[in-house]
Write an enzyme that holds these catalytic residues in place. Sequence first.
Site, PDB file in Angstrom:
ATOM      1  N   TYR A 118      -0.830  -0.979  10.271  1.00 19.40           N
ATOM      2  CA  TYR A 118      -1.018  -1.256   8.835  1.00 19.40           C
ATOM      3  C   TYR A 118       0.188  -0.768   8.030  1.00 19.40           C
ATOM      4  O   TYR A 118       0.695  -1.473   7.151  1.00 19.40           O
ATOM      5  CB  TYR A 118      -2.301  -0.549   8.383  1.00 19.40           C
ATOM      6  N   LYS A 178       2.640  -3.075   5.806  1.00 19.89           N
ATOM      7  CA  LYS A 178       2.773  -2.855   4.358  1.00 19.89           C
ATOM      8  C   LYS A 178       4.214  -2.473   3.986  1.00 19.89           C
ATOM      9  O   LYS A 178       4.693  -2.836   2.915  1.00 19.89           O
ATOM     10  CB  LYS A 178       1.782  -1.790   3.888  1.00 19.89           C
ATOM     11  N   SER A 218       0.862  -1.194   0.000  1.00 17.68           N
ATOM     12  CA  SER A 218       0.000   0.000   0.000  1.00 17.68           C
ATOM     13  C   SER A 218       0.888   1.230   0.000  1.00 17.68           C
ATOM     14  O   SER A 218       1.999   1.192   0.545  1.00 17.68           O
ATOM     15  CB  SER A 218      -0.867   0.012   1.262  1.00 17.68           C
TER      16      SER A 218
HETATM   17  P1  NAD Z   1     -11.334  -5.928   1.378  1.00 17.95           P
HETATM   18  O1  NAD Z   1     -11.535  -5.734   2.833  1.00 17.95           O
HETATM   19  O2  NAD Z   1     -12.471  -5.650   0.446  1.00 17.95           O
HETATM   20  O3  NAD Z   1     -10.807  -7.402   1.082  1.00 17.95           O
HETATM   21  C1  NAD Z   1      -9.818  -8.012   1.869  1.00 17.95           C
HETATM   22  C2  NAD Z   1      -9.893  -9.496   1.644  1.00 17.95           C
HETATM   23  O4  NAD Z   1      -8.946 -10.149   2.503  1.00 17.95           O
HETATM   24  C3  NAD Z   1     -11.246 -10.079   1.977  1.00 17.95           C
HETATM   25  O5  NAD Z   1     -11.628 -10.989   0.984  1.00 17.95           O
HETATM   26  C4  NAD Z   1     -10.997 -10.788   3.306  1.00 17.95           C
HETATM   27  O6  NAD Z   1     -11.852 -11.882   3.515  1.00 17.95           O
HETATM   28  C5  NAD Z   1      -9.581 -11.242   3.114  1.00 17.95           C
HETATM   29  N1  NAD Z   1      -8.950 -11.603   4.368  1.00 17.95           N
HETATM   30  C6  NAD Z   1      -8.908 -10.890   5.517  1.00 17.95           C
HETATM   31  N2  NAD Z   1      -8.255 -11.585   6.467  1.00 17.95           N
HETATM   32  C7  NAD Z   1      -7.878 -12.768   5.907  1.00 17.95           C
HETATM   33  C8  NAD Z   1      -7.173 -13.900   6.379  1.00 17.95           C
HETATM   34  N3  NAD Z   1      -6.741 -13.977   7.638  1.00 17.95           N
HETATM   35  N4  NAD Z   1      -6.965 -14.926   5.535  1.00 17.95           N
HETATM   36  C9  NAD Z   1      -7.415 -14.881   4.247  1.00 17.95           C
HETATM   37  N5  NAD Z   1      -8.097 -13.826   3.750  1.00 17.95           N
HETATM   38  C10 NAD Z   1      -8.330 -12.784   4.578  1.00 17.95           C
HETATM   39  O7  NAD Z   1     -10.070  -5.070   1.019  1.00 17.95           O
HETATM   40  P2  NAD Z   1      -9.430  -4.606  -0.386  1.00 17.95           P
HETATM   41  O8  NAD Z   1      -9.562  -3.154  -0.421  1.00 17.95           O
HETATM   42  O9  NAD Z   1      -9.904  -5.442  -1.505  1.00 17.95           O
HETATM   43  O10 NAD Z   1      -7.901  -4.932  -0.047  1.00 17.95           O
HETATM   44  C11 NAD Z   1      -7.159  -5.970  -0.655  1.00 17.95           C
HETATM   45  C12 NAD Z   1      -5.689  -5.746  -0.370  1.00 17.95           C
HETATM   46  O11 NAD Z   1      -5.299  -4.495  -0.938  1.00 17.95           O
HETATM   47  C13 NAD Z   1      -5.363  -5.648   1.117  1.00 17.95           C
HETATM   48  O12 NAD Z   1      -4.108  -6.230   1.366  1.00 17.95           O
HETATM   49  C14 NAD Z   1      -5.292  -4.165   1.356  1.00 17.95           C
HETATM   50  O13 NAD Z   1      -4.495  -3.858   2.458  1.00 17.95           O
HETATM   51  C15 NAD Z   1      -4.698  -3.697   0.054  1.00 17.95           C
HETATM   52  N6  NAD Z   1      -4.926  -2.293  -0.248  1.00 17.95           N
HETATM   53  C16 NAD Z   1      -6.186  -1.786  -0.401  1.00 17.95           C
HETATM   54  C17 NAD Z   1      -6.351  -0.441  -0.679  1.00 17.95           C
HETATM   55  C18 NAD Z   1      -7.711   0.175  -0.886  1.00 17.95           C
HETATM   56  O14 NAD Z   1      -7.776   1.398  -1.029  1.00 17.95           O
HETATM   57  N7  NAD Z   1      -8.790  -0.568  -0.946  1.00 17.95           N
HETATM   58  C19 NAD Z   1      -5.240   0.376  -0.802  1.00 17.95           C
HETATM   59  C20 NAD Z   1      -3.963  -0.161  -0.638  1.00 17.95           C
HETATM   60  C21 NAD Z   1      -3.832  -1.499  -0.364  1.00 17.95           C
END
Ligand code: NAD
Length: 265
Positions: free
Chosen positions: A173, A177, A160
């Site tokens: 977080y 990251k 991230s």
């Molecule tokens: P989200 O919350 O919609 O999805 C996260 C997914 O991770 C879900 O399917 C959840 O069930 C799964 N998960 C959580 N804990 C778990 C575990 N212990 N074992 C297996 N699966 C697990 O979030 P997102 O926005 O789709 O994020 C996906 C990735 O992208 C994450 O790593 C997040 O940190 C990263 N990210 C997201 C953003 C954003 O703006 N949405 C920005 C930067 C990074």
Amino acid sequence: MSGPGQESCLLRGRESAKMNLNDRIAVVTGASRGIGRAVAEALARAGAGVVINYTSRADDAVAVAAGIKASGGRAEVFQADVSRPDQAAALVDFAVSTFGRLDILVNNAGITRDGLLLRMKDEDWDAVIGVNLKGAFNCARAAARIMMKARWGRIINISSVVGLVGNAGQANYAAAKAGLVGFTKAVARELGSRNITVNAVAPGYIRTEMTASLPEAVKKQLQERIVLGRLGEPEEVANLVVFLASDLAGYITGQVFVIDGGMAL
Ligand code: NAD
């Protein structure tokens, strides 16, 4: 006879052949929704067979797999909490026993437990490090065994921009990251000789459930800092992941790719 038109046709043919993931099998962690779902769907569209990992939302995971199958793709679901080494290993075993191989691992599973430093509880620190950082380690360690034997592999860690520039209220977080960035570089060095590339993707603000809960005022403020003037879409992150997973990215390893609409410029 060859003209310019024919040449571009040839080029296109060569490019699409390399982008093709037809013989590849991928595991995408946390793929029941958000970025993970978009990544799984995009990999499947490119031809890969995909294992959709989920923790609690079985119905969503099954729906993602059904959608992929309905479009002629290959997908199976597997429940595993990636923060648990035994379950991460079982996820990799499932991919190999179901599809016969494992070529691509996308460490996408992630959670947030936000709070200012002085108020952050031990369990919130541990949970975020456990899923976001240790989860990636657990899965990569299990997957690397398979990839090393095959002498081909792609490990893509979803970090991230917060891991690069920090964010008040997200010490856990940001640490996880940023940890993924160091992890990516170290493992890239270890596995390069076996033709396994390891890269990180660092999204900015992407429209998923994770960002849906942000107050409107915060979203508006954020939008003003984003050069492209909008939040990103999960599919836009997925396009980058598919590229990194393909043969086109065969000479790229140990890198961090920011995809944030120019927010952290
Ligand atoms: P989200 O919350 O919609 O999805 C996260 C997914 O991770 C879900 O399917 C959840 O069930 C799964 N998960 C959580 N804990 C778990 C575990 N212990 N074992 C297996 N699966 C697990 O979030 P997102 O926005 O789709 O994020 C996906 C990735 O992208 C994450 O790593 C997040 O940190 C990263 N990210 C997201 C953003 C954003 O703006 N949405 C920005 C930067 C990074």
